[in-house]
Motif scaffolding. Structure first.
Motif, PDB file in Angstrom:
ATOM      1  N   ILE A   6      -6.027   2.747  10.147  1.00  0.00           N
ATOM      2  CA  ILE A   6      -5.461   3.502   9.010  1.00  0.00           C
ATOM      3  C   ILE A   6      -5.248   2.509   7.648  1.00  0.00           C
ATOM      4  CG2 ILE A   6      -3.252   4.447   8.075  1.00  0.00           C
ATOM      5  CD1 ILE A   6      -4.631   6.171  10.108  1.00  0.00           C
ATOM      6  N   ALA A  11      -1.441   5.538   4.676  1.00  0.00           N
ATOM      7  CA  ALA A  11       0.091   5.547   5.192  1.00  0.00           C
ATOM      8  C   ALA A  11       0.992   5.940   4.054  1.00  0.00           C
ATOM      9  CB  ALA A  11       0.328   4.180   5.936  1.00  0.00           C
ATOM     10  N   TRP A  14       0.945   9.606   3.354  1.00  0.00           N
ATOM     11  CA  TRP A  14       1.845  10.467   4.526  1.00  0.00           C
ATOM     12  C   TRP A  14       3.375  10.364   4.391  1.00  0.00           C
ATOM     13  CZ3 TRP A  14       4.846   9.403   8.707  1.00  0.00           C
ATOM     14  CH2 TRP A  14       5.026  10.398   9.604  1.00  0.00           C
ATOM     15  N   TYR A  29      -1.937  11.687  13.460  1.00  0.00           N
ATOM     16  CA  TYR A  29      -0.633  11.000  14.058  1.00  0.00           C
ATOM     17  C   TYR A  29      -0.276  11.498  15.450  1.00  0.00           C
ATOM     18  CZ  TYR A  29      -0.168   8.336   9.628  1.00  0.00           C
ATOM     19  OH  TYR A  29      -0.512   7.287   8.775  1.00  0.00           O
ATOM     20  N   LEU A  41      -3.265  -0.815  12.117  1.00  0.00           N
ATOM     21  CA  LEU A  41      -3.017  -1.115  10.705  1.00  0.00           C
ATOM     22  C   LEU A  41      -3.105  -2.420  10.474  1.00  0.00           C
ATOM     23  CD1 LEU A  41      -2.273   0.147   7.782  1.00  0.00           C
ATOM     24  CD2 LEU A  41       0.155  -0.325   8.587  1.00  0.00           C
ATOM     25  N   VAL A  49       2.197  -1.221   2.402  1.00  0.00           N
ATOM     26  CA  VAL A  49       2.711   0.045   2.717  1.00  0.00           C
ATOM     27  C   VAL A  49       4.192  -0.326   2.437  1.00  0.00           C
ATOM     28  CG1 VAL A  49       3.487   1.615   4.414  1.00  0.00           C
ATOM     29  CG2 VAL A  49       1.201   1.024   4.190  1.00  0.00           C
TER      30      VAL A  49
END
Length: 64
Positions: A6, A11, A14, A29, A41, A49
């Motif tokens: 990912i 991320a 999402w 997911y 990740l 993120v």
């Protein structure tokens, strides 16, 4: 076994909510939760993120 990698942008999209690929991400997911496709990740992407999600939470008042 397949492994999904990912990217931070995926991320973040999402977490933020509706996006073009939300349906596909939901399936990915779900496969991970069911043990069918582990997702990974990188630590650099995780930091990205966290930084962007924190900024988004402060600016929008949303608690992701």
């Amino acid at each position: 076994m397949s492994v999904g990698v990912i990217d931070a942008g995926i991320a973040i999209a999402w977490i933020r909510g509706p996006s073009r690929g939300r349906k596909e991400l939901g399936r990915l997911y779900a496969a991970c939760r069911q043990g069918n496709a582990p997702l990974v990740l990188s630590s650099i992407n995780l930091a990205e993120v966290l930084i962007h999600t924190g900024r988004y939470a402060r600016e929008s008042g949303v608690d992701p």
